[in-house]
Design a protein around this motif. Structure first.
Motif, PDB file in Angstrom:
ATOM      1  N   SER A  21     -51.710  21.529  27.541  1.00 11.37           N
ATOM      2  CA  SER A  21     -51.549  20.147  27.124  1.00 11.37           C
ATOM      3  C   SER A  21     -50.431  19.490  27.910  1.00 11.37           C
ATOM      4  O   SER A  21     -49.452  20.145  28.271  1.00 11.37           O
ATOM      5  CB  SER A  21     -51.213  20.069  25.632  1.00 11.37           C
ATOM      6  OG  SER A  21     -52.242  20.617  24.844  1.00 11.37           O
ATOM      7  N   ILE A  77     -52.351  12.574  25.170  1.00 10.42           N
ATOM      8  CA  ILE A  77     -52.275  13.938  25.671  1.00 10.42           C
ATOM      9  C   ILE A  77     -53.394  14.159  26.685  1.00 10.42           C
ATOM     10  O   ILE A  77     -54.527  13.746  26.479  1.00 10.42           O
ATOM     11  CB  ILE A  77     -52.397  14.971  24.536  1.00 10.42           C
ATOM     12  CG1 ILE A  77     -51.219  14.832  23.575  1.00 10.42           C
ATOM     13  CG2 ILE A  77     -52.432  16.398  25.108  1.00 10.42           C
ATOM     14  CD1 ILE A  77     -51.292  15.764  22.386  1.00 10.42           C
ATOM     15  N   TYR A  79     -55.382  17.239  28.775  1.00 11.45           N
ATOM     16  CA  TYR A  79     -55.637  18.666  28.619  1.00 11.45           C
ATOM     17  C   TYR A  79     -56.193  19.274  29.904  1.00 11.45           C
ATOM     18  O   TYR A  79     -56.828  18.597  30.708  1.00 11.45           O
ATOM     19  CB  TYR A  79     -56.659  18.904  27.507  1.00 11.45           C
ATOM     20  CG  TYR A  79     -56.226  18.429  26.147  1.00 11.45           C
ATOM     21  CD1 TYR A  79     -56.741  17.257  25.612  1.00 11.45           C
ATOM     22  CD2 TYR A  79     -55.304  19.158  25.406  1.00 11.45           C
ATOM     23  CE1 TYR A  79     -56.355  16.818  24.359  1.00 11.45           C
ATOM     24  CE2 TYR A  79     -54.909  18.730  24.153  1.00 11.45           C
ATOM     25  CZ  TYR A  79     -55.439  17.553  23.634  1.00 11.45           C
ATOM     26  OH  TYR A  79     -55.042  17.132  22.398  1.00 11.45           O
TER      27      TYR A  79
END
Length: 127
Positions: A21, A77, A79
């Motif tokens: 992340s 976020i 990923y």
């Protein structure tokens, strides 16, 4: 200044999976390109995956069938899903941000185009 923070690095067995992340400030994903890179001691930092502000993605050939970059706008976020990990994937993994705003740089996974870097998260894959 864009502050990024990686997490999710771990030690896993070959064949396993990890999801890294990259936490970023609000609106980062709509303003900057975001890329994932990795580096091992004594080697050049290499680009793995990148995504621009239009959602276009690009991958390094050696990982494109195993790694997937994605982003969660609501959580700010980004990923990196990594599957079928191999011992040669062992490295420090970094996320980075690049302008201009909006960002459509090419190539997307060229480290020299990125200005803002996180501190990195370690991934170790054992055989």
């Amino acid at each position: 200044q864009v502050q990024l923070m990686e997490s999710g690095g771990d030690s896993v067995q070959a064949g396993g999976s990890l999801r890294l992340s990259c936490a970023a400030p609000a609106d980062t994903h709509s303003r900057y390109c975001i890329g994932w890179f990795r580096q091992t001691p004594g080697k050049k930092r290499e680009g793995l995956a990148g995504i621009d502000t239009d959602g276009h993605t690009s991958y390094r050939d050696s990982v494109k069938d195993r790694f997937t970059i994605s982003r969660d706008y609501a959580k700010n976020i980004l990923y990196l899903q990594m599957n079928s990990l191999k011992p040669e994937d062992t490295a420090m993994y970094y996320c980075a941000a690049a302008g201009p705003i909006p960002c459509r740089i090419r190539p997307l996974i060229e480290a020299t185009r990125y200005s803002y870097w996180g501190q990195g998260t370690q991934v170790t894959v054992s055989s």
